[in-house]
Design a protein around this motif. Structure first.
Motif, PDB file in Angstrom:
ATOM      1  N   GLU A  33       0.838  -1.207   0.000  1.00  0.00           N
ATOM      2  CA  GLU A  33       0.000   0.000   0.000  1.00  0.00           C
ATOM      3  C   GLU A  33       0.871   1.254   0.000  1.00  0.00           C
ATOM      4  OE1 GLU A  33      -3.913   0.586   0.666  1.00  0.00           O
ATOM      5  OE2 GLU A  33      -3.278  -0.777  -0.918  1.00  0.00           O
ATOM      6  N   LYS A  36       2.407   1.845  -3.347  1.00  0.00           N
ATOM      7  CA  LYS A  36       1.376   2.317  -4.285  1.00  0.00           C
ATOM      8  C   LYS A  36       1.138   3.817  -4.111  1.00  0.00           C
ATOM      9  CE  LYS A  36      -3.153   1.687  -3.605  1.00  0.00           C
ATOM     10  NZ  LYS A  36      -4.470   1.022  -3.499  1.00  0.00           N
ATOM     11  N   PHE A  37       0.975   4.268  -2.855  1.00  0.00           N
ATOM     12  CA  PHE A  37       0.675   5.684  -2.627  1.00  0.00           C
ATOM     13  C   PHE A  37       1.874   6.586  -2.936  1.00  0.00           C
ATOM     14  CE2 PHE A  37      -2.814   4.019   0.228  1.00  0.00           C
ATOM     15  CZ  PHE A  37      -3.838   4.418  -0.616  1.00  0.00           C
ATOM     16  N   ILE A  40       1.786   6.862  -6.709  1.00  0.00           N
ATOM     17  CA  ILE A  40       0.666   7.713  -7.162  1.00  0.00           C
ATOM     18  C   ILE A  40       1.001   9.179  -6.920  1.00  0.00           C
ATOM     19  CG2 ILE A  40      -1.727   8.398  -6.649  1.00  0.00           C
ATOM     20  CD1 ILE A  40      -2.432   5.457  -6.269  1.00  0.00           C
ATOM     21  N   GLY A 269      -5.515  12.007  -7.523  1.00  0.00           N
ATOM     22  CA  GLY A 269      -5.183  10.662  -7.045  1.00  0.00           C
ATOM     23  C   GLY A 269      -6.077   9.611  -7.678  1.00  0.00           C
ATOM     24  N   CYS A 272      -4.993   8.919 -11.314  1.00  0.00           N
ATOM     25  CA  CYS A 272      -3.792   8.073 -11.378  1.00  0.00           C
ATOM     26  C   CYS A 272      -4.127   6.642 -10.957  1.00  0.00           C
ATOM     27  CB  CYS A 272      -2.699   8.659 -10.483  1.00  0.00           C
ATOM     28  SG  CYS A 272      -1.119   7.858 -10.719  1.00  0.00           S
ATOM     29  N   HIS A 273      -4.936   6.508  -9.902  1.00  0.00           N
ATOM     30  CA  HIS A 273      -5.333   5.180  -9.414  1.00  0.00           C
ATOM     31  C   HIS A 273      -6.071   4.416 -10.514  1.00  0.00           C
ATOM     32  CE1 HIS A 273      -7.549   2.136  -7.022  1.00  0.00           C
ATOM     33  NE2 HIS A 273      -6.511   2.225  -6.201  1.00  0.00           N
ATOM     34  N   HIS A 277      -4.700   0.919 -12.760  1.00  0.00           N
ATOM     35  CA  HIS A 277      -5.534  -0.289 -12.687  1.00  0.00           C
ATOM     36  C   HIS A 277      -6.245  -0.555 -14.021  1.00  0.00           C
ATOM     37  CE1 HIS A 277      -4.813   0.369  -8.379  1.00  0.00           C
ATOM     38  NE2 HIS A 277      -4.914  -0.935  -8.308  1.00  0.00           N
ATOM     39  N   ASP A 286     -12.390   4.650  -7.296  1.00  0.00           N
ATOM     40  CA  ASP A 286     -11.026   5.206  -7.315  1.00  0.00           C
ATOM     41  C   ASP A 286     -10.889   6.347  -6.314  1.00  0.00           C
ATOM     42  OD1 ASP A 286      -9.773   3.614  -9.456  1.00  0.00           O
ATOM     43  OD2 ASP A 286     -11.293   4.554 -10.720  1.00  0.00           O
ATOM     44  N   ALA A 289     -10.622   4.829  -2.935  1.00  0.00           N
ATOM     45  CA  ALA A 289      -9.346   4.127  -2.739  1.00  0.00           C
ATOM     46  C   ALA A 289      -8.243   5.058  -2.253  1.00  0.00           C
ATOM     47  CB  ALA A 289      -8.925   3.449  -4.038  1.00  0.00           C
ATOM     48  N   VAL A 290      -8.316   6.338  -2.641  1.00  0.00           N
ATOM     49  CA  VAL A 290      -7.246   7.273  -2.238  1.00  0.00           C
ATOM     50  C   VAL A 290      -7.695   8.225  -1.121  1.00  0.00           C
ATOM     51  CG1 VAL A 290      -6.073   7.194  -4.482  1.00  0.00           C
ATOM     52  CG2 VAL A 290      -7.836   8.940  -4.087  1.00  0.00           C
TER      53      VAL A 290
END
Length: 320
Positions: A33, A36-37, A40, A269, A272-273, A277, A286, A289-290
């Motif tokens: 995680e 990933k962040f 992003i 965010g 980009c997320h 994906h 999405d 998710a952020v």
């Protein structure tokens, strides 16, 4: 995504992201995680704040990211006696009797600001100005920083003696605030195995500065449906206790809500997320998710929330 070139670029970003994750995974065990962040925020042209106890490979993570992205990297250890000039650089008198500017460590692509809460507000402000303006001013002259420019700051949640917590207005400069957790038993076994034997953990370079800047531009170009925009802005508005969308529990649990920067980062965010994906436009999932790492450091809990043991993440979960 109107143009075929945009679709191809989005596919290229997804492919690059997967390669980068794989390379980082050769060195960093777990922390999916967090990785990933961090990625992003780089592709969204934001900055990231990592909060975690010592020894969770925060420095190694940033070094590995800079190697995979083929970017210059500098680590600044924040201490109580660090001065603004130690970060941005200073003017010195040269042999020709003229002043010349000697750049500080902030003149790099990726900056690891280690234990940012250990240094006084004046020095914190020097770094935060560089983050916001992508430039520094010394002796009245503005010097542009190299692009891309990304700050990853770390904070230690224990040992609060002699620290200077970042004020809310300065925390707002960070796109994400990400908490690092202890590794699982299996992950820790792997970490100990990797770090106590002779292992040559070299990583391949996947992208360069020009490609990253192109991908940052691509993320901004991604179209967003009106309902997704409205969802993101309404979600942020719900955090404001005296706003028109505030739910009764928000008025009780929060003293302060998030500002417009949160809405901007939610959309960037989410874009980009979506791309990493395999989607060409973000949806509400999405945004969700952020949302937590974007909102958690922008809302201030009330006494009631603290008394009930509710974290900022619990409150954001209720807003969904």
């Amino acid at each position: 995504m109107q143009h075929r070139s945009d679709v191809e670029a989005a596919d290229a970003l997804k492919h690059a992201y997967e390669q980068i994750r794989k390379e980082i995974g050769n060195v960093i065990v777990g922390q999916d995680e967090v990785v990933k962040f961090v990625l992003i925020s780089i592709f969204s042209n934001g900055h990231c704040l990592l909060v975690g106890v010592p020894g969770l490979a925060k420095t190694l993570l940033v070094q590995t990211v800079s190697q995979v992205l083929d970017l210059d990297f500098n680590r600044i250890q924040f201490t109580p006696d660090l001065m603004p000039s130690d970060i941005i650089g200073s003017e010195i008198l040269g042999e020709d009797r003229n002043f010349k500017f000697i750049p500080g460590p902030v003149f790099s692509n990726i900056i690891l600001a280690d234990e940012i809460n250990r240094t006084p507000p004046k020095t914190q402000a020097a770094l935060l100005e560089a983050m916001q303006e992508k430039a520094v001013t010394a002796a009245g002259v503005t010097h542009k920083l190299s692009q891309p420019f990304f700050v990853l700051a770390t904070q230690n949640p224990i040992e609060q003696e002699g620290t200077y917590p970042l004020p809310e207005a300065q925390l707002d400069r960070f796109m994400f605030k990400v908490s690092l957790n202890y590794p699982s038993f299996k992950e820790e076994l792997q970490i100990v195995k990797n770090t106590t034997s002779i292992l040559n953990q070299s990583v391949a370079k996947i992208l360069n500065a020009e490609q990253i800047i192109a991908f940052q531009q691509l993320v901004r170009n991604i179209p967003v449906a009106d309902n997704v925009l409205e969802y993101a802005v309404k979600l942020v508005a719900k955090t404001r206790p005296d706003g028109e969308f505030a739910a009764p529990q928000v008025k009780r649990l929060l003293n302060w809500g998030a500002g417009p920067r949160a809405s901007q980062f939610l959309i960037l965010g989410a874009k980009c997320h979506a791309v990493i994906h395999g989607k060409y436009s973000p949806d509400i999932e999405d945004v969700r998710a952020v949302a937590k790492p974007i909102l958690s450091h922008r809302i201030v809990r009330s006494y009631h929330a603290e008394a009930e043991g509710l974290s900022t993440d619990d409150i954001i979960e209720q807003l969904f």
